[in-house]
Design a protein around this motif. Structure first.
Motif, short mmCIF file in Angstrom:
data_model
loop_
_atom_site.label_atom_id
_atom_site.label_comp_id
_atom_site.label_asym_id
_atom_site.label_seq_id
_atom_site.Cartn_x
_atom_site.Cartn_y
_atom_site.Cartn_z
N UNK A 121 33.13 56.86 70.94
CA UNK A 121 32.97 55.62 71.70
C UNK A 121 32.28 55.84 73.04
N UNK A 122 32.16 57.08 73.49
CA UNK A 122 31.61 57.35 74.82
C UNK A 122 30.08 57.37 74.84
N UNK A 123 29.46 57.95 73.82
CA UNK A 123 28.00 58.10 73.85
C UNK A 123 27.28 56.83 73.42
N UNK A 124 27.66 56.19 72.32
CA UNK A 124 26.96 54.96 71.93
C UNK A 124 27.14 53.86 72.97
N UNK A 125 26.14 52.99 73.05
CA UNK A 125 26.18 51.86 73.97
C UNK A 125 25.03 50.93 73.64
#
Length: 100
Positions: free
Chosen positions: A55-59
């Motif tokens: 969940x941290x890298x995708x955006x």
């Protein structure tokens, strides 16, 4: 959107680069290598975060993500060198594109 990088968590909880997706930002930047250890995402320490790494890298597509890695030390023959902590480096990649 992500940056075209597959990570694998080892027994010690470190997240190593397992694969760079051809033509995506992580590969095109020319710096990240398979085996490098991801240590921080946008300033947050990966081992200390409570959020799943996925969940941290995708955006949102087109936004930047700042990543810090540790390249493990290498012996003279190119194999792992047990004593060396490695070399840290940072990259900023654009999500969902081939740009970095």
């Amino acid at each position: 959107a992500g940056v075209g990088m597959v990570l694998k968590e080892d027994a010690g909880g470190q997240h190593a680069v397992r694969l760079l997706v051809h033509g995506q930002a992580a590969e095109r930047c020319g710096v990240i290598q398979v085996g490098d250890i991801l240590t921080h995402v946008d300033g947050a320490s990966v081992p200390e975060t409570e959020s799943p790494l996925a969940l941290l890298i995708p955006g949102p597509q087109g936004t930047a993500v700042h990543l810090r890695f540790l390249r493990p030390g290498r012996g003279a023959d190119g194999g792992p060198e047990g004593d060396e902590a490695g070399t840290p480096y940072e990259v900023t990649l654009v999500r969902g594109s081939a740009h970095y």
